[in-house]
Scaffold this motif. Structure first.
Motif, PDB file in Angstrom:
ATOM      1  N   SER A 196     -58.256 -16.900 -21.663  1.00  0.00           N
ATOM      2  CA  SER A 196     -57.445 -16.129 -20.717  1.00  0.00           C
ATOM      3  C   SER A 196     -57.980 -16.331 -19.306  1.00  0.00           C
ATOM      4  N   SER A 198     -57.481 -14.498 -16.800  1.00  0.00           N
ATOM      5  CA  SER A 198     -57.915 -13.162 -16.383  1.00  0.00           C
ATOM      6  C   SER A 198     -57.760 -12.264 -17.595  1.00  0.00           C
ATOM      7  N   SER A 201     -54.529 -11.928 -20.039  1.00  0.00           N
ATOM      8  CA  SER A 201     -53.436 -12.798 -19.594  1.00  0.00           C
ATOM      9  C   SER A 201     -53.351 -14.042 -20.477  1.00  0.00           C
ATOM     10  N   GLU A 202     -52.185 -14.671 -20.489  1.00  0.00           N
ATOM     11  CA  GLU A 202     -51.945 -15.816 -21.356  1.00  0.00           C
ATOM     12  C   GLU A 202     -52.556 -17.089 -20.783  1.00  0.00           C
ATOM     13  N   ALA A 205     -48.858 -20.225 -20.933  1.00  0.00           N
ATOM     14  CA  ALA A 205     -47.823 -19.276 -20.536  1.00  0.00           C
ATOM     15  C   ALA A 205     -46.551 -19.432 -21.365  1.00  0.00           C
ATOM     16  N   LEU A 222     -52.697 -12.001 -28.474  1.00  0.00           N
ATOM     17  CA  LEU A 222     -53.373 -12.022 -27.175  1.00  0.00           C
ATOM     18  C   LEU A 222     -54.434 -10.941 -27.160  1.00  0.00           C
ATOM     19  N   HIS A 224     -58.370  -9.652 -25.264  1.00  0.00           N
ATOM     20  CA  HIS A 224     -58.879  -9.465 -23.901  1.00  0.00           C
ATOM     21  C   HIS A 224     -59.197 -10.795 -23.235  1.00  0.00           C
ATOM     22  N   GLN A 227     -56.068 -16.150 -26.034  1.00  0.00           N
ATOM     23  CA  GLN A 227     -54.739 -16.174 -26.641  1.00  0.00           C
ATOM     24  C   GLN A 227     -54.795 -17.211 -27.757  1.00  0.00           C
ATOM     25  N   ARG A 251     -53.106 -22.819 -18.393  1.00  0.00           N
ATOM     26  CA  ARG A 251     -53.604 -22.169 -17.176  1.00  0.00           C
ATOM     27  C   ARG A 251     -55.118 -21.986 -17.238  1.00  0.00           C
TER      28      ARG A 251
END
Length: 393
Positions: A196, A198, A201-202, A205, A222, A224, A227, A251
């Motif tokens: 992730s 952050s 987050s994925e 994406a 997902l 902390h 993913q 990402r």
């Protein structure tokens, strides 16, 4: 005694107990609460709900045994209700086993003394009704779980996690779990683990929708910091095509496992994907495949030993100010990538070749190693890979 006498005795006893179904339901509920922690006072099922379902199940079993189905309600709804309440399947099944045992004990206790031997002969009939009840409830529970999984992303993530982590209960019906997640059967699978960028987050994406567009089934969770998902490959869409897709939406660091043919192998594939992810340089948005970089995978799988190697080989270089350290690391990496060509490394770094020679000599002096010696060069290369994977420079 012949068969008809046995069945007659069982029908008569069951018919005599049938009017007491509500009272027996209360007693059954008390036994279930005492034996199964998931049905305790602070559980997901209230006492009144449990008593009601126990009374329904008692009427169902006794009604079947008595040949009187007019007052029998279908108990399958209990399976649907427990799935909606989030009661674990293992607890639901255990509750029905405890309840069936309770009814058997009541039948034995309440039978006339002269009929008890006959009752033992009828045990197969009694347990056949109980087994059918458990089967009906199980089917209802799994259908409800499947429906809930399709509409409940959190429940879907739990099911995905049970596959990835090798949860013992889920692995006992792994095929059903895959069906609930719409992964299909008989496919080849890979696991993807993405860091992730952050928290929460994925790392890849909107990946499930992107893969669905090319008719590839997948299921994701997902957490902390990661993913992760299971991807069902299809004819014409293998690992190479998957990596191309992931490269376009990555990402952060992404790892892909080897291909596995059995759902039972998913937990091991998950471990591979995590190691492959860790073998990619920190901060990069790139995809690593397990086995494509054997040394990187080996070092990423043993981070503590990798750190020990760094300290032993490159400790004096790590002690330099950050700017000096990064210059030394960049120079020796360029020199090694150029197969020891000072001129090629100088062109890559846009410096004079004497500058490259100076920096190489400094590295050799700090580490006590000579890059002209293959063993020393190998140690330095492996240590530099450790530095890269650990994000130390």
């Amino acid at each position: 005694m012949d068969g008809p006498d046995v069945k007659a005795a069982l029908r008569a006893l069951s018919a005599r107990l049938l009017p007491e179904s509500d009272q027996l339901g209360v007693a059954m509920a008390d036994v279930i609460r005492a034996e199964i922690p998931g049905y305790s006072a602070d559980g997901l099922v209230t006492y009144d709900e449990l008593v009601t379902s126990c009374a329904v199940n008692t009427r169902y079993i006794l009604g079947n045994l008595a040949g009187d189905l007019s007052r029998s309600e279908t108990p399958a709804a209990t399976g649907t209700t427990r799935a909606e309440q989030g009661v674990p399947y293992a607890d639901v099944l255990q509750a029905f086993r405890v309840g069936s045992r309770f009814i058997w004990e009541v039948l034995v206790e309440r039978a006339e003394p002269e009929d008890r031997d006959l009752l033992l002969l009828a045990a197969a009939d009694i347990w056949a009704v109980s087994d059918q009840l458990a089967t009906d409830v199980t089917d209802a529970y799994r259908r409800a779980t499947a429906d809930r999984a399709r509409r409940d992303s959190q429940m879907r993530a739990v099911l995905v996690g049970s596959l990835l982590d090798g949860d013992a209960d889920a692995m006992s019906y792994v095929g059903e779990t895959a069906g609930m997640l719409d992964l299909g059967r008989g496919s080849e699978y890979v696991v993807v683990s993405a860091e992730s960028p952050s928290p929460g987050s994925e790392g890849v994406a909107d990946v499930e929708r992107v893969l669905r567009r090319v008719h590839v089934r997948s299921a994701w969770r997902l957490d902390h910091d990661h993913q992760e998902g299971v991807v069902a490959l299809r004819r014409g869409f293998g690992v190479d095509q998957l990596v191309d897709v992931l490269d376009g939406i990555a990402r952060a660091r992404v790892g892909v496992s080897t291909v596995v043919a059995r759902l039972d192998d998913i937990p091991e594939a998950c471990r591979q994907a995590r190691v492959a992810c860790a073998s990619v340089s920190p901060g990069a948005s790139a995809v690593g495949r397990f086995g494509a970089d054997p040394l990187g995978v080996l070092l990423a799988g043993s981070p503590d030993q990798a750190r020990m190697l760094v300290d032993a080989v490159l400790g004096p270089v790590l002690a330099l100010p950050a700017e000096d350290r990064d210059v030394v690391f960049a120079t020796v990496r360029a020199w090694l990538a150029a197969s020891g060509s000072t001129s090629a490394a100088a062109r890559e770094l846009h410096v004079h070749r004497n500058t490259v020679r100076y920096r190489i000599r400094r590295l050799e002096e700090l580490t006590g190693r000579d890059l002209a010696r293959p063993v020393d060069a190998a140690e330095l290369y492996v240590a530099l890979e450790c530095v890269r994977i650990l994000g130390l420079g």
